[in-house]
Design an enzyme around this catalytic site. Structure first.
Site, PDB file in Angstrom:
ATOM      1  N   CYS A 127       0.839  -1.191   0.000  1.00 38.14           N
ATOM      2  CA  CYS A 127       0.000   0.000   0.000  1.00 38.14           C
ATOM      3  C   CYS A 127       0.879   1.247   0.000  1.00 38.14           C
ATOM      4  CB  CYS A 127      -0.911   0.006   1.218  1.00 38.14           C
ATOM      5  SG  CYS A 127      -1.862  -1.510   1.424  1.00 38.14           S
ATOM      6  N   ARG A 151       1.053   1.566  -5.972  1.00 38.92           N
ATOM      7  CA  ARG A 151       1.264   0.580  -4.901  1.00 38.92           C
ATOM      8  C   ARG A 151      -0.048  -0.012  -4.406  1.00 38.92           C
ATOM      9  NH1 ARG A 151       6.327   0.889  -2.353  1.00 38.92           N
ATOM     10  NH2 ARG A 151       5.405  -0.136  -0.569  1.00 38.92           N
ATOM     11  N   TRP A 203      -4.068  -1.596  -1.168  1.00 34.75           N
ATOM     12  CA  TRP A 203      -4.199  -2.842  -1.921  1.00 34.75           C
ATOM     13  C   TRP A 203      -4.687  -3.874  -0.924  1.00 34.75           C
ATOM     14  CZ3 TRP A 203      -1.827  -7.777  -2.016  1.00 34.75           C
ATOM     15  CH2 TRP A 203      -2.057  -8.515  -3.175  1.00 34.75           C
ATOM     16  N   ASN A 210       0.852  -0.489   6.298  1.00 35.17           N
ATOM     17  CA  ASN A 210       1.160  -1.338   5.154  1.00 35.17           C
ATOM     18  C   ASN A 210       1.762  -2.623   5.693  1.00 35.17           C
ATOM     19  OD1 ASN A 210       1.900  -2.480   2.733  1.00 35.17           O
ATOM     20  ND2 ASN A 210       3.579  -1.062   2.324  1.00 35.17           N
ATOM     21  N   GLY A 211       1.238  -3.786   5.262  1.00 32.61           N
ATOM     22  CA  GLY A 211       1.756  -5.057   5.738  1.00 32.61           C
ATOM     23  C   GLY A 211       0.651  -5.925   6.304  1.00 32.61           C
ATOM     24  N   GLU A 223       8.389 -14.887 -19.447  1.00 30.93           N
ATOM     25  CA  GLU A 223       8.200 -13.478 -19.099  1.00 30.93           C
ATOM     26  C   GLU A 223       7.172 -12.828 -20.026  1.00 30.93           C
ATOM     27  OE1 GLU A 223       8.404  -9.570 -17.661  1.00 30.93           O
ATOM     28  OE2 GLU A 223       8.621 -11.551 -16.773  1.00 30.93           O
ATOM     29  N   LYS A 257       3.625 -10.968 -18.942  1.00 34.73           N
ATOM     30  CA  LYS A 257       3.268  -9.601 -19.310  1.00 34.73           C
ATOM     31  C   LYS A 257       1.874  -9.541 -19.928  1.00 34.73           C
ATOM     32  CE  LYS A 257       6.183  -7.316 -17.599  1.00 34.73           C
ATOM     33  NZ  LYS A 257       6.110  -8.373 -16.652  1.00 34.73           N
ATOM     34  N   GLU A 276      -0.960 -10.301 -17.251  1.00 34.71           N
ATOM     35  CA  GLU A 276      -1.148  -9.392 -16.126  1.00 34.71           C
ATOM     36  C   GLU A 276      -1.735  -8.042 -16.530  1.00 34.71           C
ATOM     37  OE1 GLU A 276       2.439  -8.532 -13.945  1.00 34.71           O
ATOM     38  OE2 GLU A 276       3.625  -8.258 -15.739  1.00 34.71           O
ATOM     39  N   HIS A 325       3.743 -33.681 -25.441  1.00 31.74           N
ATOM     40  CA  HIS A 325       3.479 -34.365 -24.181  1.00 31.74           C
ATOM     41  C   HIS A 325       2.225 -33.834 -23.495  1.00 31.74           C
ATOM     42  CE1 HIS A 325       7.224 -36.542 -24.475  1.00 31.74           C
ATOM     43  NE2 HIS A 325       7.848 -35.395 -24.718  1.00 31.74           N
ATOM     44  N   LYS A 351       2.535  -2.859  -7.212  1.00 32.45           N
ATOM     45  CA  LYS A 351       3.917  -2.800  -7.685  1.00 32.45           C
ATOM     46  C   LYS A 351       4.889  -3.530  -6.777  1.00 32.45           C
ATOM     47  CE  LYS A 351       7.213  -1.438 -10.394  1.00 32.45           C
ATOM     48  NZ  LYS A 351       7.332  -2.075 -11.714  1.00 32.45           N
TER      49      LYS A 351
END
Length: 609
Positions: free
Chosen positions: A2, A27, A74, A100-101, A482, A486, A489, A505, A604
């Site tokens: 956050c 954030r 968040w 935050n946490g 990667e 991208k 997300e 397979h 982020k």
């Protein structure tokens, strides 16, 4: 996770808090709120949704005062809502808290407080902190906060405002970033430097277990026992303009286009052009220490983990030292084999990723040497590692990482050259060839960026689909992972990356007429086999976008559309091949109308486990 901001001074706090939160919305953006002391009481305004929702409310009902705190959230405990938004208060509105946490023992603390008559209005762990501090307050706010944090378990950055002592703010940090900005007759708190850079360039970076007591004219740093701490001020020498969009529609697009500069800055003085050598002056590992390394662990999360997949192949090929790559959240729990001769490379854009920090501490406790690769000077990772290599990507605002990832790749190439020279596993001519190839990468990236319109057309095509597959072998498979991340997300298209040789397979069962497949084929020694795998999906009706190096015309016969990257050394291709795939994701997200810079459910900097 956050965003946190605090202010005490002679100006109106509201405008400074909102300005700071606007720099931190990357954030967290589920909700936002502020509290301001108006001379008589704590006033709080908080709303579910983006910061703009809160701003609209404040236009008609401003909060006046010269001290205040703000937060953009968040969600972890409790869904996004007005009630769960920060700041939170106790029943008497004596304290206002932003946090935050995660407080791991919040339920047991809450039960104790409920038994004492406290009534809770939210589902959050943060509200528990406000009630806890109020229950422990005996006329000294600082002591109440110290008592409270001793009862709390978990990770947090915490800021406390009180109407009982409205001439101060108290901030505490444990495993979640927090900085203090020092001004003239005013002081600031932030969870990241951009929040306060408009007002001051002088900051204190809090370490774990430290608290700051802010008044208008003073900042005192202490440990949670109340003992004073002396620390030099860190002067920020980068400009807030670098954190603005600079004419681009989104931060992500701006950051994609900043990669040539990021490459140059990360190489910088680390390359001796006249001698075609790499000189990592920051590393203090002796020749004997490097020679004693018998295994390397690369530990990271998300995009940084994908950089580590490339780093593994680079370091193994350059040094012949065995390398393992681990997802940080799993590392501690698999009881990794670590000795005094193990080098653990921690990779993190922010340097504050909770899982990565936990892995660092576990490895360090078992005697490993820790080398950190990060983009943030002064972050927790840089302070706790034995050796540090900074990636000079500059501030990265978009949630989806681009330039941080590619500068991590550049750092792995530099590290590989350095180790190879010390260990004499590669001759001078080979290292000189790598150095020369590294130096032309920025210009080659610029060439790729000029193909944006061609990439945009194919992106608009795949945006109409719900499933996309990425294929590659060797380093191309690392890049495919990667690229797939991208796309999913920021566009919310379901995408998966597969080692091309594994198609038969099971994965081929998912291919049907018109399924978009992005096939990466830049590795010369694997090219023919990759083409054979591409033909397997073409035979099932896939619509294939091929990506190869200039001159590999053979692929034209097997794909629907072909993109080229410039020729380079095979193991340097990831630094080029990811660029068009970043643009592919960006334009696909644009075509689908998603929020590119702030994708849903993501933030982020992930500072909780």
């Amino acid at each position: 996770m956050c965003g946190i901001v605090g202010y005490i001074g002679n100006r109106e706090a509201q405008s400074i808090l909102i300005s700071g939160l606007s720099k931190l919305e990357y954030r967290g953006y589920d909700s936002a709120g502020i509290s301001v002391y108006n001379g008589k009481a704590l006033q709080t305004a908080k709303k579910k949704g983006r910061l703009a929702v809160l701003e609209e409310q404040l236009q008609s009902n401003p909060l006046n005062g010269h001290i205040g705190i703000g937060h953009t959230r968040w969600a972890t405990h409790g869904k996004p809502s007005d009630e769960n938004a920060h700041p939170h208060s106790d029943n008497d509105h004596q304290f206002s808290i932003i946090h935050n946490g995660i407080i791991e023992n919040y339920l047991s603390l809450k039960e104790e407080l409920v038994a004492k008559g406290h009534v809770f209005k939210s589902e959050t762990d943060t509200e528990v902190i406000a009630h806890l501090i109020q229950s422990l307050y005996e006329g000294d706010m600082e002591q109440a906060v110290q008592r409270a944090v001793k009862k709390m378990k978990g990770a947090y950055a915490l800021v406390v405002l009180s109407k009982s002592e409205p001439d101060k703010l108290i901030a505490v940090r444990l495993a979640s970033p927090l900085i203090v900005g020092v001004g003239q007759g005013e002081n600031f708190i932030g969870s990241d430097i951009p929040a306060i850079l408009e007002y001051t360039r002088n900051v204190y970076i809090l370490n774990d277990g430290e608290m700051a007591v802010l008044t208008r004219n003073d900042v005192q740093l202490k440990d949670v026992e109340g003992n004073s701490i002396s620390r030099e001020i860190y002067h920020v020498d980068w400009d807030i303009v670098t954190a603005e969009k600079d004419g681009y529609d989104h931060f992500m697009l701006k950051e994609i286009h900043e990669q040539p500069k990021g490459y140059r800055d990360t190489m910088g003085s680390r390359i001796q052009s006249d001698q075609h050598k790499v000189d990592l002056k920051e590393l203090t590992l002796s020749k004997q220490q490097i020679e004693s390394i018998d295994r390397i662990h690369i530990v990271a999360c998300g995009t940084a983990y994908h950089a580590g997949l490339v780093g593994k192949q680079v370091l193994e090929s350059m040094t012949r030292i065995p390398v393992e790559v681990d997802v940080a959240s799993e590392y501690r729990y698999r009881n990794p084999i670590i000795t005094n001769n193990t080098l653990v490379i921690i990779v993190s854009q922010s340097g504050e990723t909770a899982d990565t920090l936990a892995a660092l501490r576990e490895a360090k406790s078992q005697g490993a040497t820790i080398l950190a690769i990060t983009n943030v000077v002064g972050s927790s990772v840089t302070r706790e590692a034995d050796q540090v290599l900074i990636t000079w990507a500059g501030p990265e605002i978009a949630v989806a990482s681009t330039k941080a990832y590619t500068t991590q790749l550049i750092t792995f190439y530099l590290l590989g050259c350095h180790f190879a020279e010390v260990l004499e596993t590669k001759d001078e001519q080979f290292i000189a060839e790598v150095v020369s190839a590294l130096q032309v990468l920025p210009e080659q990236v610029e060439m790729i960026l000029s193909q944006a319109e061609d990439i945009k057309r194919y992106a608009e095509h795949i945006a109409q689909h719900d499933h996309v597959f990425f294929l590659g072998r060797g380093l191309d498979f690392a890049v495919a992972q990667e690229a797939s991340l991208k796309l999913k997300e920021i566009s919310y298209i379901h995408s998966e990356a597969y080692a091309a040789g594994e198609l038969k397979h099971g994965t081929l069962a998912l291919i049907e007429e018109g399924t978009p497949v992005v096939a990466i084929a830049t590795q010369e020694d694997l090219f023919d086999k990759t083409v054979s795998n591409i033909q397997e999906v073409v035979a099932r009706g896939a619509d294939v976008l091929g990506l190869s190096t200039v001159g590999d015309e053979e692929l034209v016969k097997s794909v629907n559309q072909l993109l080229f990257i410039p020729k380079t050394l095979p193991f340097l291709t990831p630094a080029l091949s990811i660029i068009p795939l970043q643009l592919l994701s960006y334009y696909a997200a644009m075509a689908r109308g998603t929020d590119v810079d702030k994708p849903r459910n993501l933030a982020k900097s992930v500072t909780v486990e």
